[in-house]
Design an enzyme around this catalytic site. Structure first.
Site, short mmCIF file in Angstrom:
data_model
loop_
_atom_site.label_atom_id
_atom_site.label_comp_id
_atom_site.label_asym_id
_atom_site.label_seq_id
_atom_site.Cartn_x
_atom_site.Cartn_y
_atom_site.Cartn_z
N GLY A 21 0.84 -1.20 0.00
CA GLY A 21 0.00 0.00 0.00
C GLY A 21 0.87 1.25 0.00
O GLY A 21 2.10 1.16 0.14
N MET A 22 0.23 2.39 -0.13
CA MET A 22 0.99 3.65 -0.20
C MET A 22 1.84 3.86 1.05
O MET A 22 3.02 4.22 0.95
CB MET A 22 0.02 4.82 -0.39
N GLY A 24 2.78 1.58 3.37
CA GLY A 24 3.77 0.51 3.52
C GLY A 24 4.97 0.72 2.62
O GLY A 24 6.12 0.53 3.03
N LEU A 112 -1.43 2.06 12.93
CA LEU A 112 -1.79 3.30 12.24
C LEU A 112 -3.30 3.43 12.10
O LEU A 112 -3.96 2.54 11.58
CB LEU A 112 -1.13 3.36 10.87
N SER A 114 -6.37 6.79 11.72
CA SER A 114 -6.73 7.81 10.73
C SER A 114 -7.47 8.92 11.44
O SER A 114 -8.15 8.69 12.45
CB SER A 114 -7.64 7.17 9.69
N SER A 115 -7.39 10.13 10.88
CA SER A 115 -8.05 11.27 11.54
C SER A 115 -9.57 11.13 11.53
O SER A 115 -10.25 11.84 12.28
CB SER A 115 -7.64 12.58 10.86
N CYS A 116 -10.12 10.22 10.74
CA CYS A 116 -11.58 10.08 10.70
C CYS A 116 -12.13 9.36 11.94
O CYS A 116 -13.34 9.21 12.08
CB CYS A 116 -12.04 9.37 9.45
N TYR A 143 -15.29 2.30 9.01
CA TYR A 143 -13.82 2.31 9.02
C TYR A 143 -13.33 2.91 10.35
O TYR A 143 -12.41 2.38 10.99
CB TYR A 143 -13.34 3.15 7.84
N LYS A 147 -10.98 1.26 13.28
CA LYS A 147 -9.70 1.87 13.67
C LYS A 147 -9.69 2.20 15.17
O LYS A 147 -8.65 2.05 15.84
CB LYS A 147 -9.42 3.12 12.83
N ASN A 172 -5.21 13.18 6.36
CA ASN A 172 -5.34 12.68 4.97
C ASN A 172 -3.97 12.61 4.29
O ASN A 172 -3.22 13.59 4.31
CB ASN A 172 -6.26 13.60 4.17
N HIS A 186 -8.69 8.31 -2.78
CA HIS A 186 -8.90 9.53 -2.01
C HIS A 186 -8.77 10.73 -2.95
O HIS A 186 -8.35 10.60 -4.10
CB HIS A 186 -7.88 9.62 -0.87
N LYS A 194 -7.65 12.85 -12.67
CA LYS A 194 -8.66 13.52 -13.51
C LYS A 194 -8.05 14.70 -14.26
O LYS A 194 -8.37 14.93 -15.44
CB LYS A 194 -9.80 14.03 -12.64
N TRP A 209 -15.92 16.33 -6.90
CA TRP A 209 -17.08 15.87 -6.13
C TRP A 209 -17.41 16.85 -5.02
O TRP A 209 -16.51 17.47 -4.41
CB TRP A 209 -16.78 14.52 -5.46
O1 GFB Z 1 -10.27 12.01 0.22
P1 GFB Z 1 -11.73 11.69 0.36
O2 GFB Z 1 -12.26 10.63 -0.51
O3 GFB Z 1 -12.04 11.30 1.84
O4 GFB Z 1 -12.57 13.02 0.05
P2 GFB Z 1 -12.45 11.99 3.23
C1 GFB Z 1 -12.24 14.26 0.59
C2 GFB Z 1 -13.12 15.34 -0.01
O5 GFB Z 1 -12.77 15.51 -1.38
C3 GFB Z 1 -14.63 15.04 0.03
C4 GFB Z 1 -13.95 15.55 -2.16
O6 GFB Z 1 -15.31 16.25 0.35
C5 GFB Z 1 -14.92 14.63 -1.42
O7 GFB Z 1 -16.25 14.87 -1.82
N1 GFB Z 1 -13.65 15.14 -3.56
C6 GFB Z 1 -13.73 15.95 -4.65
C7 GFB Z 1 -13.28 13.92 -3.98
N2 GFB Z 1 -13.47 15.26 -5.76
C8 GFB Z 1 -13.18 13.99 -5.39
C9 GFB Z 1 -12.84 12.82 -6.11
O8 GFB Z 1 -12.75 12.80 -7.34
N3 GFB Z 1 -12.60 11.69 -5.38
C10 GFB Z 1 -12.68 11.68 -4.00
N4 GFB Z 1 -12.40 10.55 -3.35
N5 GFB Z 1 -13.06 12.78 -3.30
C11 GFB Z 1 -11.80 9.64 3.98
C12 GFB Z 1 -12.48 8.52 4.71
O9 GFB Z 1 -12.65 10.70 4.09
O10 GFB Z 1 -10.58 10.01 4.56
C13 GFB Z 1 -11.56 7.43 5.05
O11 GFB Z 1 -13.58 8.09 3.95
C14 GFB Z 1 -10.20 7.90 5.56
O12 GFB Z 1 -12.17 6.64 5.99
C15 GFB Z 1 -9.65 9.04 4.73
O13 GFB Z 1 -10.32 8.32 6.89
C16 GFB Z 1 -8.39 9.64 5.32
O14 GFB Z 1 -11.36 12.86 3.75
O15 GFB Z 1 -13.79 12.65 3.16
#
Ligand code: GFB
Length: 320
Positions: A21-22, A24, A112, A114-116, A143, A147, A172, A186, A194, A209
């Protein structure tokens, strides 16, 4: 903590669980600069969700140090779509690995999180004390619960058996080795991909998004790996330590930064039908700073390195 730090890492067999993984991969890069023996195991050799396999592997390999970077992870949509995978696989990986580490005499384990794990409306920046003080963010609560269970299991082994098991909570992450798949990645990896593809195709619009307003703090993965090595040596206590960068941006700003790095000159279009997730989750890192560690990679530089890695990693595998 006094008699257990500094922990001497020199000459130790260090098992990096999750080395593909990233996180690791970054740990393996960072530990290669230390006088340690790095031990890894691919999924075909060791499935961490299977207790008997994990016990047999620990018995054969006898690591002295474990960094538990193996996890079922994903972005906001994957988390919200596959609650069983995120809860069940993470619980299994944690219980099997932490338990085997204790039974086979591992001297130090770093878990490890996560901040969530923190409540959705925790005070900002979020101090370690905010854990379990309020409801979680619904998009990633499964998740987060897994954790939280993992870090509590480390604390329980420390409390009941005196094991030197510690936990760190990174904010993050992004960087080389990230998951570039748009359905499960993420945000930083998704936007890099993109923007690159939009530039290549001559498109004028980049879809982002959500509303673009949520704030996120971003930590370059090699900085996290450096923090992990620091913590192995310097930290032995039962509070799960925050690891952040202080570099907080709105998602719209992140998208603009990524466009600059990639060289995409079109417009951003926000898609409010996709979830925003938690409004903000900046970590309070005063404890870690007091121990003597700070992140060092500026966000723009880290994004440029992540983009270079994306190009290299997807050159022969465009569908990644
Ligand atoms: O990084 P992300 O998927 O996770 O999304 P979280 C962060 C923000 O980016 C959200 C926006 O508000 C998404 O809506 N976003 C915009 C996008 N465009 C995109 C896109 O194309 N892809 C994605 N993925 N997001 C995660 C948790 O939360 O954080 C996990 O679900 C974990 O459990 C991780 O803790 C660190 O920061 O919202």
């Amino acid at each position: 903590m006094v008699d257990r730090v500094p922990f001497p890492l020199e000459g130790k067999r260090v098992f990096v669980a999750g080395h593909r993984g990233m996180v690791g991969k970054a740990l393996v890069r960072r530990l290669a600069r230390e006088p340690v023996e790095i031990v890894t195991a691919g999924r075909e050799e060791l499935d961490l969700t299977r207790q008997a396999e994990v016990e047999a592997w620990f018995e054969r390999n006898r690591p002295q140090v474990v960094i538990l970077a193996a996890a079922k992870v994903g972005g906001i949509l994957a988390n919200a779509s596959y609650p069983v995978h995120f809860l069940e696989q993470n619980l299994l990986i944690e219980v099997n690995t932490i338990r085997a580490a204790f039974h086979f005499g591992v001297e130090k384990l770093l878990f490890l999180g996560s901040s969530c794990i923190y409540p959705k409306h925790a005070p900002q920046p979020i101090p370690e004390e905010a854990l379990l003080t309020g409801p979680l963010e619904p998009t990633n609560q499964w998740y987060a619960i897994a954790k939280i269970a993992g870090l509590e299991l480390c604390r329980a082994y420390r409390r009941q058996h005196g094991a030197d098991f510690v936990a760190a909570m990174p904010t993050n992450l992004y960087g080389p080795g990230d998951n570039w798949d748009l359905a499960s990645s993420h945000v930083a990896a998704a936007l890099i991909r993109k923007a690159h593809e939009a530039k290549e195709r001559g498109e004028r619009v980049l879809e982002v998004w959500g509303t673009g307003t949520p704030l996120r703090e971003f930590l370059f993965v090699d900085d996290l790996a450096d923090a992990c090595v620091f913590l192995l040596r310097r930290y032995s206590d039962d509070i799960a330590l925050n690891v952040g960068s202080g570099q907080e941006v709105a998602i719209a700003e992140l998208a603009r930064l990524v466009c600059g790095v990639v060289g995409f000159e079109g417009e951003l279009r926000f898609d409010p039908t996709k979830p925003d997730g938690t409004p903000r989750k900046r970590l309070d890192t005063r404890r870690l700073e007091a121990l003597g560690w700070r992140a060092s990679t500026p966000l723009r530089e880290g994004l440029a390195r992540a983009y270079a890695a994306f190009l290299a990693e997807t050159r022969d595998r465009p569908s990644l």
